[in-house]
Enzyme design. Structure first.
Site, PDB file in Angstrom:
ATOM      1  N   LYS A 137       0.606  -1.170  -0.468  1.00 32.35           N
ATOM      2  CA  LYS A 137      -0.096   0.069   0.397  1.00 32.35           C
ATOM      3  C   LYS A 137       0.850   1.500   0.146  1.00 32.35           C
ATOM      4  CE  LYS A 137      -2.564  -0.581   4.004  1.00 32.35           C
ATOM      5  NZ  LYS A 137      -2.317  -1.936   3.711  1.00 32.35           N
ATOM      6  N   ARG A 193      -4.248 -12.367  13.097  1.00 33.80           N
ATOM      7  CA  ARG A 193      -4.352 -11.220  11.681  1.00 33.80           C
ATOM      8  C   ARG A 193      -5.067 -10.915  10.778  1.00 33.80           C
ATOM      9  NH1 ARG A 193       0.990  -9.684  13.476  1.00 33.80           N
ATOM     10  NH2 ARG A 193       2.489  -9.876  11.247  1.00 33.80           N
TER      11      ARG A 193
END
Ligand SMILES: [Zn+2]
Length: 209
Positions: free
Chosen positions: A8, A161
């Site tokens: 990202k 996660r």
């Protein structure tokens, strides 16, 4: 949007560089608050230490304050937000969004990348056994310190996660998808290829050489 390790930050940076957009990383802002011991920072630190995600209203306030600076000419790319459906609703109601880029990385690849991460126990330099191998196995190139895994990079922590990420983020993608905002890009190739694909799909000019 994309899971940890999907690139990202890198892809946002490449987009902003020549399109004169401002890159806003919510993770960086939270880290700044933590480093500077602000009220937000102290709260965020406690939340993160407890293994939880910082609450929606706290993140919203941080994002709202940041965007209120309005320091861009043409627009911004925000990464690390929204991470939950309430955050997405707030974002849709408050701002004009041109598009959502979804960097798609299969869980198996996330696992491979994250479990290859190492940290020098002496000087703190980051290594990745896939992209940045040390010259001597398990030893830091700079200081000779022992390379270790980050505490939260265990199989179990990662599995948690991943589960958390999908539980929170899949509904966000679905919400944006209904508004036809989302372009999905395969995040597995090298950064330049991923960037080309993003620009292709959004009808943007290619990155200048
Ligand atoms: Zn070192």
């Amino acid at each position: 949007m994309g899971i940890q390790g999907s690139g990202k930050g890198t892809q946002s940076g490449l987009l902003c560089q020549d399109l004169d957009l401002v890159h806003i990383s919510v993770g960086d802002i939270l880290r700044w608050h933590i480093q500077h011991h602000t009220k937000f920072g102290a709260h965020a630190r406690r939340t993160i230490d407890a293994g939880e995600l910082v609450e929606d209203d706290v993140v919203e306030t941080v994002v709202r304050d940041r965007l209120a600076l309005h320091d861009w000419n043409y627009g911004f790319v925000i990464d690390g937000f929204p991470r939950t459906r309430p955050q997405a609703r707030f974002f849709l109601e408050s701002y004009d969004i041109d598009g959502v880029i979804h960097l798609d990385l299969p869980d198996a690849e996330v696992r491979r990348r994250v479990l290859a991460r190492r940290l020098c126990s002496r000087c703190g330099l980051d290594y990745n056994l896939i992209a940045h191998r040390p010259a001597v196995a398990d030893r830091c190139d700079v200081c000779g310190g022992e390379l270790v895994r980050r505490e939260d990079d265990t199989e179990q922590a990662l599995a948690n996660r991943l589960r958390d990420y999908h539980r929170r983020t899949d509904p966000v993608l679905e919400l944006f998808g209904r508004k036809e905002f989302v372009v999905t890009v395969d995040a597995r190739p090298d950064p330049a290829t991923v960037q080309r694909e993003i620009r292709d799909q959004l009808g943007l000019p290619p990155l200048p050489r």
